[in-house]
Design a protein around this motif. Structure first.
Motif, PDB file in Angstrom:
ATOM      1  N   ASN A   1       0.379  -1.463   0.525  1.00 36.31           N
ATOM      2  CA  ASN A   1       0.266   0.017  -0.187  1.00 36.31           C
ATOM      3  C   ASN A   1       0.866   1.256  -0.015  1.00 36.31           C
ATOM      4  OD1 ASN A   1      -1.885  -2.179   0.520  1.00 36.31           O
ATOM      5  ND2 ASN A   1      -3.315  -0.684   2.296  1.00 36.31           N
TER       6      ASN A   1
ATOM      7  N   ASP B   1      -4.157   7.004  -1.336  1.00 31.88           N
ATOM      8  CA  ASP B   1      -4.067   6.162  -0.376  1.00 31.88           C
ATOM      9  C   ASP B   1      -4.167   4.972  -1.549  1.00 31.88           C
ATOM     10  OD1 ASP B   1      -3.125   7.212   2.209  1.00 31.88           O
ATOM     11  OD2 ASP B   1      -4.961   8.211   2.497  1.00 31.88           O
TER      12      ASP B   1
ATOM     13  N   HIS C   1      -3.892   0.502  -2.995  1.00 32.45           N
ATOM     14  CA  HIS C   1      -2.592  -0.206  -3.589  1.00 32.45           C
ATOM     15  C   HIS C   1      -3.134  -0.211  -4.782  1.00 32.45           C
ATOM     16  CE1 HIS C   1      -0.942  -4.394  -4.269  1.00 32.45           C
ATOM     17  NE2 HIS C   1      -0.754  -4.102  -3.123  1.00 32.45           N
TER      18      HIS C   1
ATOM     19  N   TRP D   1      -7.524   3.331  -5.497  1.00 33.11           N
ATOM     20  CA  TRP D   1      -7.242   4.255  -5.131  1.00 33.11           C
ATOM     21  C   TRP D   1      -7.920   5.459  -4.219  1.00 33.11           C
ATOM     22  CZ3 TRP D   1      -2.035   4.439  -4.513  1.00 33.11           C
ATOM     23  CH2 TRP D   1      -0.986   3.566  -4.493  1.00 33.11           C
TER      24      TRP D   1
END
Length: 86
Positions: free
Chosen positions: A29, A44, A46, A51
């Motif tokens: 992440n 934030d 992965h 996102w």
């Protein structure tokens, strides 16, 4: 995606006008804090799961979640581009 790849993508989308702090975590992440001259954003996510992002998060928003989502980091960055470069 590595933190350096994320920084390179930020530079590709925004040029040198945005300050980006990128934090990578063991599971892959990433967390990005982006600052323009008048606005900021957090992203934030992965590469496998997507996102989430917030433009101009409030101080009390900390870890309460994001109000927008994108499939790719580039899509998220392009979505906030206009606001951060005002």
């Amino acid at each position: 995606m590595t933190p350096q790849q994320a920084r390179d993508l930020v530079r590709s989308v925004f040029g040198d006008g945005i300050h980006a702090e990128v934090t990578g975590f063991p599971g892959g992440n990433l967390s990005l804090a982006l600052c323009g001259s008048r606005h900021s954003a957090t992203v934030d996510g992965h590469p496998d799961t997507g996102w989430a992002y917030t433009v101009d998060p409030g101080e009390d928003d900390g870890f309460t979640g994001h109000d927008q989502a994108a499939d790719t980091l580039e899509e998220a960055l392009r979505a906030i581009h206009g606001t951060l470069t005002e």
